[in-house]
Design a protein around this motif. Structure first.
Motif, PDB file in Angstrom:
ATOM      1  N   VAL A 224      91.151 -35.821 -15.265  1.00 22.12           N
ATOM      2  CA  VAL A 224      89.765 -35.371 -15.115  1.00 22.12           C
ATOM      3  C   VAL A 224      89.708 -33.871 -14.868  1.00 22.12           C
ATOM      4  N   ARG A 225      90.675 -33.351 -14.144  1.00 25.07           N
ATOM      5  CA  ARG A 225      90.692 -31.910 -13.845  1.00 25.07           C
ATOM      6  C   ARG A 225      90.876 -31.057 -15.092  1.00 25.07           C
ATOM      7  N   THR A 226      91.394 -31.649 -16.164  1.00 26.97           N
ATOM      8  CA  THR A 226      91.595 -30.878 -17.400  1.00 26.97           C
ATOM      9  C   THR A 226      90.322 -30.794 -18.242  1.00 26.97           C
ATOM     10  N   VAL A 227      89.295 -31.552 -17.897  1.00 26.86           N
ATOM     11  CA  VAL A 227      88.047 -31.528 -18.661  1.00 26.86           C
ATOM     12  C   VAL A 227      87.386 -30.161 -18.514  1.00 26.86           C
ATOM     13  N   HIS A 228      87.007 -29.572 -19.629  1.00 29.87           N
ATOM     14  CA  HIS A 228      86.486 -28.209 -19.631  1.00 29.87           C
ATOM     15  C   HIS A 228      85.002 -28.175 -19.290  1.00 29.87           C
ATOM     16  N   VAL A 229      84.609 -27.201 -18.480  1.00 22.47           N
ATOM     17  CA  VAL A 229      83.202 -26.954 -18.151  1.00 22.47           C
ATOM     18  C   VAL A 229      82.871 -25.541 -18.623  1.00 22.47           C
ATOM     19  N   ALA A 230      82.036 -25.431 -19.627  1.00 26.45           N
ATOM     20  CA  ALA A 230      81.669 -24.122 -20.173  1.00 26.45           C
ATOM     21  C   ALA A 230      80.857 -23.329 -19.149  1.00 26.45           C
ATOM     22  N   ASP A 231      80.868 -22.012 -19.305  1.00 25.06           N
ATOM     23  CA  ASP A 231      80.141 -21.144 -18.375  1.00 25.06           C
ATOM     24  C   ASP A 231      78.656 -21.486 -18.326  1.00 25.06           C
ATOM     25  N   ALA A 232      78.077 -21.828 -19.469  1.00 31.33           N
ATOM     26  CA  ALA A 232      76.650 -22.153 -19.511  1.00 31.33           C
ATOM     27  C   ALA A 232      76.340 -23.409 -18.707  1.00 31.33           C
ATOM     28  N   VAL A 233      77.241 -24.384 -18.733  1.00 32.47           N
ATOM     29  CA  VAL A 233      77.034 -25.624 -17.979  1.00 32.47           C
ATOM     30  C   VAL A 233      77.193 -25.359 -16.480  1.00 32.47           C
ATOM     31  N   ARG A 234      78.166 -24.547 -16.124  1.00 27.03           N
ATOM     32  CA  ARG A 234      78.325 -24.208 -14.710  1.00 27.03           C
ATOM     33  C   ARG A 234      77.108 -23.457 -14.189  1.00 27.03           C
ATOM     34  N   ARG A 235      76.579 -22.555 -14.985  1.00 27.43           N
ATOM     35  CA  ARG A 235      75.376 -21.821 -14.600  1.00 27.43           C
ATOM     36  C   ARG A 235      74.198 -22.777 -14.444  1.00 27.43           C
ATOM     37  N   TYR A 236      74.116 -23.770 -15.320  1.00 21.24           N
ATOM     38  CA  TYR A 236      73.045 -24.757 -15.238  1.00 21.24           C
ATOM     39  C   TYR A 236      73.125 -25.548 -13.927  1.00 21.24           C
ATOM     40  N   ALA A 237      74.338 -25.947 -13.539  1.00 20.24           N
ATOM     41  CA  ALA A 237      74.519 -26.662 -12.272  1.00 20.24           C
ATOM     42  C   ALA A 237      74.110 -25.785 -11.085  1.00 20.24           C
ATOM     43  N   VAL A 238      74.495 -24.513 -11.124  1.00 26.34           N
ATOM     44  CA  VAL A 238      74.116 -23.588 -10.042  1.00 26.34           C
ATOM     45  C   VAL A 238      72.605 -23.407  -9.996  1.00 26.34           C
ATOM     46  N   ASP A 239      71.967 -23.301 -11.161  1.00 27.14           N
ATOM     47  CA  ASP A 239      70.506 -23.134 -11.196  1.00 27.14           C
ATOM     48  C   ASP A 239      69.794 -24.346 -10.597  1.00 27.14           C
ATOM     49  N   LEU A 240      70.289 -25.540 -10.879  1.00 26.46           N
ATOM     50  CA  LEU A 240      69.673 -26.748 -10.329  1.00 26.46           C
ATOM     51  C   LEU A 240      69.777 -26.765  -8.805  1.00 26.46           C
ATOM     52  N   VAL A 241      70.958 -26.465  -8.293  1.00 32.78           N
ATOM     53  CA  VAL A 241      71.152 -26.490  -6.841  1.00 32.78           C
ATOM     54  C   VAL A 241      70.359 -25.380  -6.169  1.00 32.78           C
ATOM     55  N   THR A 242      70.340 -24.204  -6.769  1.00 30.05           N
ATOM     56  CA  THR A 242      69.574 -23.095  -6.199  1.00 30.05           C
ATOM     57  C   THR A 242      68.091 -23.429  -6.134  1.00 30.05           C
ATOM     58  N   ALA A 243      67.578 -24.131  -7.134  1.00 29.38           N
ATOM     59  CA  ALA A 243      66.162 -24.492  -7.156  1.00 29.38           C
ATOM     60  C   ALA A 243      65.790 -25.403  -5.996  1.00 29.38           C
ATOM     61  N   THR A 244      66.738 -26.216  -5.500  1.00 25.80           N
ATOM     62  CA  THR A 244      66.423 -27.088  -4.364  1.00 25.80           C
ATOM     63  C   THR A 244      66.179 -26.282  -3.095  1.00 25.80           C
ATOM     64  N   ARG A 245      66.722 -25.069  -3.032  1.00 24.70           N
ATOM     65  CA  ARG A 245      66.569 -24.255  -1.822  1.00 24.70           C
ATOM     66  C   ARG A 245      65.238 -23.526  -1.772  1.00 24.70           C
ATOM     67  N   HIS A 246      64.482 -23.574  -2.860  1.00 21.65           N
ATOM     68  CA  HIS A 246      63.194 -22.875  -2.912  1.00 21.65           C
ATOM     69  C   HIS A 246      62.046 -23.801  -3.290  1.00 21.65           C
ATOM     70  N   HIS A 247      62.318 -25.088  -3.436  1.00 21.88           N
ATOM     71  CA  HIS A 247      61.264 -26.009  -3.851  1.00 21.88           C
ATOM     72  C   HIS A 247      60.263 -26.200  -2.708  1.00 21.88           C
ATOM     73  N   PRO A 248      58.955 -26.160  -2.988  1.00 19.52           N
ATOM     74  CA  PRO A 248      57.949 -26.256  -1.915  1.00 19.52           C
ATOM     75  C   PRO A 248      57.946 -27.587  -1.178  1.00 19.52           C
ATOM     76  N   ASP A 249      58.478 -28.646  -1.774  1.00 18.59           N
ATOM     77  CA  ASP A 249      58.492 -29.955  -1.118  1.00 18.59           C
ATOM     78  C   ASP A 249      59.729 -30.182  -0.258  1.00 18.59           C
ATOM     79  N   LEU A 250      60.644 -29.209  -0.218  1.00 17.50           N
ATOM     80  CA  LEU A 250      61.900 -29.402   0.510  1.00 17.50           C
ATOM     81  C   LEU A 250      62.055 -28.368   1.620  1.00 17.50           C
ATOM     82  N   ARG A 251      62.437 -28.846   2.805  1.00 14.01           N
ATOM     83  CA  ARG A 251      62.719 -27.924   3.907  1.00 14.01           C
ATOM     84  C   ARG A 251      64.212 -27.680   4.079  1.00 14.01           C
ATOM     85  N   LEU A 252      65.036 -28.467   3.396  1.00 15.11           N
ATOM     86  CA  LEU A 252      66.478 -28.230   3.376  1.00 15.11           C
ATOM     87  C   LEU A 252      66.980 -28.505   1.972  1.00 15.11           C
ATOM     88  N   GLY A 253      67.574 -27.466   1.344  1.00 11.69           N
ATOM     89  CA  GLY A 253      68.105 -27.613   0.002  1.00 11.69           C
ATOM     90  C   GLY A 253      69.558 -28.036   0.012  1.00 11.69           C
TER      91      GLY A 253
END
Length: 335
Positions: A224-253
Motif C-alpha cells: 500500500v505504501r508504494t501506491v502513488h499520490v499525485a501532487d494535485a490529489v495531495r493538495r485536494y486532501a489538504v484543501d478539504l481538511v483546511t476547509a473544516t477549520r473555517h466552516h461556519p457550522d464547525l467550532r473544531l476542524g
C-alpha cells in the motif's frame, strides 16, 4: 513507471483482501461497504471506530475481522470500573527475584477489540492514547513495543444512550475512520435468522477460520505504501481538511493527523481497487468516514440539526476537484 514487483504486490494484495472480505461477509450479512472500509483501515495502518445502537453487529464485525487473520487478538470490555492498568499492564513485585516484573495488559495484541469503549471513564479511555499513536506502552518509566501489525477496533453506543461518556477529542482523532453499521435490509435480516436464529446451529463466527497470516498483512501494508499520490490529489486532501477549520457550522476542524489519515486511507482504497495510483474519487469517498468524527459542530448547527457529516458533504461540494482523468495520475506517477 510501475515495476513488475509492484504489480505483483498489488495483485497479491487484492487476492488476500478478497479472501478476508469473503470471510467477514460470511458473518456480517448485507454490509459490504462497512466490511470494505474495515479492510481499508487495516491496510492503511489505522484504527477503526464502529458506532451505532446496540444489537446491529458492531462487536460481531470486530470479531469477524480479527478471526479472519491468524494473529493475536485480545478483547477488552469497557466498563465504568475498568482501570488504565487493566489495559496497559502493571509492574508487580516478585518476592523470589526481589524485583518488579511487568505484567502486560490487554493492549498487547495485534488486534485489540475495545467493546463499548465509551462506557469507561475518560481516564481509562486515555490509556489507549500512546499505544494507538506510537504503538508502544510506557509503564513506570519503561517503554514496551507493541506487536505488528497493530490495530484497535473499538465499538461505541451513541452518546445519548444511558451510561456512556463522550470520547475525548484526542481519542477520536486517533481513530482513522468511524463507521455506522445501520440496520440490515429485511432480506439480510432473514438470512441472519437462518444463520444465527437456530439455537442448535453453530454461529458462523464459530466456523470462521483464518484466511491470512499476520506476516501477509505486513507485506500488504508495504505494498500500500508504494501506491502513488499525485501532487494535485495531495493538495485536494489538504484543501478539504483546511476547509473544516473555517466552516461556519464547525467550532473544531480536523487536525493535520486527519490529513495524513485521509491520504493513507485513499492509498489503501486505491490498492484494494487494483490501482497503483490514487484518484480524487478515493479521497472523496473516504472523507466523511475519516473526517466527520473529529469535527465539533457549533451550537447553532446542532439546533438546526446540521451535524458534522453535513458540514463534510458541504465542503465536498464546494471544494474544486482536480482533473478526474485517470491518465493524468498515471503520467504524474514518480519513476
Amino acid at each position: 513507471m510501475t515495476t513488475y514487483d509492484e504489480r505483483a504486490s498489488l495483485s497479491s494484495l487484492t487476492a488476500t483482501a478478497e479472501r478476508i472480505r469473503r470471510a467477514v461477509e460470511g458473518v456480517i450479512e448485507g454490509k459490504p461497504e462497512v466490511v470494505r472500509l474495515s479492510l481499508t483501515v487495516l491496510l492503511a495502518e489505522g484504527h477503526l471506530l464502529i458506532e451505532d445502537v446496540p444489537g446491529v453487529g458492531k462487536t460481531m464485525l470486530a470479531k469477524a475481522l480479527a478471526r479472519s487473520i491468524d494473529c493475536s487478538v485480545r478483547r477488552i470490555q469497557f466498563t465504568p470500573d475498568l482501570l488504565p492498568s487493566d489495559i496497559t499492564g502493571v509492574s508487580v513485585f516478585d518476592q523470589q527475584r526481589r524485583d518488579f516484573e511487568f505484567k502486560p495488559g490487554a493492549v498487547f495484541a495485534q488486534i485489540v477489540i475495545g467493546d463499548e469503549i465509551n462506557r469507561a471513564s475518560p481516564k481509562t479511555q486515555s490509556a489507549l492514547l500512546e499505544s494507538m499513536e506510537e504503538r508502544q506502552v510506557t509503564v513506570d518509566g519503561h517503554t514496551y513495543e507493541l506487536p505488528s501489525p497493530f490495530m484497535v477496533v473499538a465499538t461505541q453506543n451513541p452518546v445519548e444512550m444511558e451510561g456512556t461518556y463522550p470520547l475525548p477529542e484526542a481519542q477520536r482523532d486517533r481513530f482513522m475512520a468511524r463507521v455506522s453499521m445501520g440496520y440490515p435490509s429485511p432480506e439480510a435480516e432473514l438470512r441472519m435468522l437462518d444463520a444465527h436464529g437456530c439455537s442448535e446451529q453453530a454461529s458462523p463466527l464459530d466456523d470462521l477460520q483464518p484466511v491470512a497470516h499476520a506476516h501477509e498483512i505486513l507485506k500488504l501494508v508495504e505494498a500500500v505504501r508504494t501506491v502513488h499520490v499525485a501532487d494535485a490529489v495531495r493538495r485536494y486532501a489538504v484543501d478539504l481538511v483546511t476547509a473544516t477549520r473555517h466552516h461556519p457550522d464547525l467550532r473544531l476542524g480536523a487536525s493535520p493527523r486527519a490529513t495524513l489519515h485521509l491520504v493513507r486511507a485513499a492509498r489503501a482504497a486505491a490498492a484494494l481497487a487494483g490501482r497503483e495510483f490514487v484518484l480524487p474519487d478515493d479521497v472523496q469517498a473516504l472523507a466523511p468516514a475519516v473526517l466527520a468524527h473529529r469535527l465539533l459542530p457549533t451550537a447553532q448547527a446542532q439546533l438546526g440539526r446540521r451535524g458534522a457529516e453535513h458540514a463534510v458533504l458541504d465542503i465536498l461540494q464546494r471544494t474544486p476537484v482536480p482533473d478526474p482523468s485517470a491518465q493524468a495520475w498515471r503520467q504524474a506517477r514518480r519513476l
